[in-house]
Design an enzyme around this catalytic site. Structure first.
Site, PDB file in Angstrom:
ATOM      1  N   HIS A 185      15.934   5.019  35.533  1.00 48.72           N
ATOM      2  CA  HIS A 185      15.753   4.057  36.761  1.00 48.72           C
ATOM      3  C   HIS A 185      15.870   5.142  38.115  1.00 48.72           C
ATOM      4  O   HIS A 185      15.527   6.220  37.653  1.00 48.72           O
ATOM      5  CB  HIS A 185      17.278   3.081  37.129  1.00 48.72           C
ATOM      6  CG  HIS A 185      17.208   2.259  35.930  1.00 48.72           C
ATOM      7  ND1 HIS A 185      16.012   0.970  35.668  1.00 48.72           N
ATOM      8  CD2 HIS A 185      18.330   2.375  35.116  1.00 48.72           C
ATOM      9  CE1 HIS A 185      16.663   0.292  34.601  1.00 48.72           C
ATOM     10  NE2 HIS A 185      17.398   1.078  33.550  1.00 48.72           N
ATOM     11  N   GLU A 226      23.894   1.889  37.130  1.00 45.79           N
ATOM     12  CA  GLU A 226      22.977   2.644  35.794  1.00 45.79           C
ATOM     13  C   GLU A 226      23.258   3.922  36.544  1.00 45.79           C
ATOM     14  O   GLU A 226      22.789   5.325  35.802  1.00 45.79           O
ATOM     15  CB  GLU A 226      22.274   1.593  35.322  1.00 45.79           C
ATOM     16  CG  GLU A 226      21.614   2.228  34.343  1.00 45.79           C
ATOM     17  CD  GLU A 226      20.544   2.113  33.727  1.00 45.79           C
ATOM     18  OE1 GLU A 226      20.124   2.054  32.914  1.00 45.79           O
ATOM     19  OE2 GLU A 226      20.574   0.967  34.077  1.00 45.79           O
ATOM     20  N   HIS A 274      19.535   5.722  30.080  1.00 41.07           N
ATOM     21  CA  HIS A 274      20.294   4.901  30.167  1.00 41.07           C
ATOM     22  C   HIS A 274      21.620   4.366  29.976  1.00 41.07           C
ATOM     23  O   HIS A 274      22.234   4.862  28.607  1.00 41.07           O
ATOM     24  CB  HIS A 274      19.446   3.671  29.141  1.00 41.07           C
ATOM     25  CG  HIS A 274      17.613   3.683  30.214  1.00 41.07           C
ATOM     26  ND1 HIS A 274      17.355   3.056  31.511  1.00 41.07           N
ATOM     27  CD2 HIS A 274      17.080   5.007  29.827  1.00 41.07           C
ATOM     28  CE1 HIS A 274      16.207   3.976  31.186  1.00 41.07           C
ATOM     29  NE2 HIS A 274      15.803   5.104  30.703  1.00 41.07           N
ATOM     30  N   GLU A 311      21.518   4.699  25.097  1.00 40.99           N
ATOM     31  CA  GLU A 311      21.998   3.431  25.771  1.00 40.99           C
ATOM     32  C   GLU A 311      23.596   3.983  25.295  1.00 40.99           C
ATOM     33  O   GLU A 311      24.367   3.974  24.550  1.00 40.99           O
ATOM     34  CB  GLU A 311      22.548   1.870  25.564  1.00 40.99           C
ATOM     35  CG  GLU A 311      20.946   1.764  25.785  1.00 40.99           C
ATOM     36  CD  GLU A 311      20.482   1.467  27.199  1.00 40.99           C
ATOM     37  OE1 GLU A 311      20.933   1.041  27.806  1.00 40.99           O
ATOM     38  OE2 GLU A 311      18.838   0.371  27.057  1.00 40.99           O
TER      39      GLU A 311
END
Length: 338
Positions: free
Chosen positions: A172, A187, A240, A303
């Site tokens: 992102h 995030e 992430h 993640e």
């Protein structure tokens, strides 16, 4: 009916009644199963992961010397023997012990021995444990208790890491905040901090690092893949943080993804995280994420936790935890490259 046949029928009836009255052995009741176990030769450490909480019981048996780890209520259905073939540990094996537990055995070679209090047992989480034997000191000798003999062990030749290039992809950024978690956590901020930490750790090892973004900017998925290709990277690691909605704070844990060629990379990084941090294991999985499908080198997507999880959100907001996560990911990358 004569006397003989009558007596025979009575005798058979008594035998059948006796057999029916014998107690039957109840089938074992398993609370969980052994998901993963391996003896790490470098660290003299037995790693254990189960799918349910467990409290291992560790003992040392003699003639020959064996370190045994019993897992009450845990079932095992997998390989039973693993031969380290070192001067210190002859064999590691696993099997059922009594009616409702699994036993892992580390059989030491002669003349090595250990005492029960010298085996370090530590819980990384309720379902993850390790038992460490007296560790190997590099490069000179084993660290051994009294009544044993030290053995010289040559130090392994260092692997050249400078020839590797790693692309680190902080997910992102810019107008894309990613998932929004507890207390407004974004995030994009969390993963950028962790990715920067991974970059520092790798650069200290002499590894070339290319970051798809090193600030709060937006980079398209295609742009991330193009940067990896332009760098001619050896591996691609995308970082992430997960989300499942603020209404599910009980969902926490680390997941690591691969598409095709990145399976070994994903497994190595994931295992490194579990060994170093007290986080829930949500396993290594296969997925068709764009950055995994379109990159030409081994790639993985980590993640690091759920920004919506009650436990993970507290961890991910802590700079110290962010650094520990960065160190764990970097250690996994280094191990894979070696």
């Amino acid at each position: 009916m004569n006397y003989f046949s009558c007596s025979l029928r009575k005798s058979l009836g008594l035998i059948c009644a006796s057999l029916l009255s014998l107690p039957t052995l109840a089938p074992p009741v398993w609370a969980g199963s052994l998901e993963y176990w391996k003896f790490d030769l470098r660290d003299s450490r037995l790693d254990i992961i189960t799918d349910q909480d467990v409290r291992p019981q560790v003992n040392v048996l003699r003639n020959p010397t064996r370190v045994v780890v019993d897992l009450p209520g845990i079932e095992h259905r997998g390989p039973t023997i693993y031969k380290p073939l070192t001067q210190y540990v002859k064999e590691a094996r696993v099997g059922r012990w009594n009616n409702n537990s699994t036993r892992i055995v580390l059989e030491l070679t002669e003349p090595f021995t250990v005492k029960p209090w010298e085996v370090q047992v530590r819980g990384l989480a309720p379902n993850r444990w390790y038992a460490r034997l007296p560790t190997i000191l590099q490069p000179a000798e084993y660290s051994l208790p009294q009544e044993t003999v030290a053995v010289n062990v040559p130090a392994p030749a260092p692997r050249p890491l400078r020839r590797f290039t790693v692309v680190l992809d902080a997910g992102h950024g810019g107008r894309d905040p990613g998932a929004i978690g507890q207390r407004g956590m974004r995030e994009k901020d969390v993963v950028l901090a962790i990715t920067r930490g991974v970059a520092r750790e790798l650069e200290q090892q002499g590894i070339g690092v290319v970051m798809t973004r090193n600030s709060d900017v937006f980079i398209s998925l295609q742009g991330r893949v193009q940067r990896a290709a332009a760098a001619r990277a050896d591996i691609f690691v995308s970082i992430h943080a997960n989300s499942i909605g603020l209404g599910r704070p009980e969902v926490n844990g680390v997941e690591t993804y691969y598409f095709q060629t990145g399976r070994s990379l994903a497994q190595t990084i994931h295992r490194s995280i579990l060994q170093r941090l007290n986080v829930r294991d949500r396993r290594v999985k296969q997925a068709r994420f764009y950055v995994l499908r379109r990159t030409s080198m081994p790639s993985t997507l980590v993640e690091v936790g759920f920004v919506t999880g009650s436990q993970d959100s507290r961890n991910l907001s802590n700079p110290r935890f962010q650094q520990q996560m960065a160190e764990a990911i970097a250690a996994g990358i280094v191990q894979y490259l070696k």
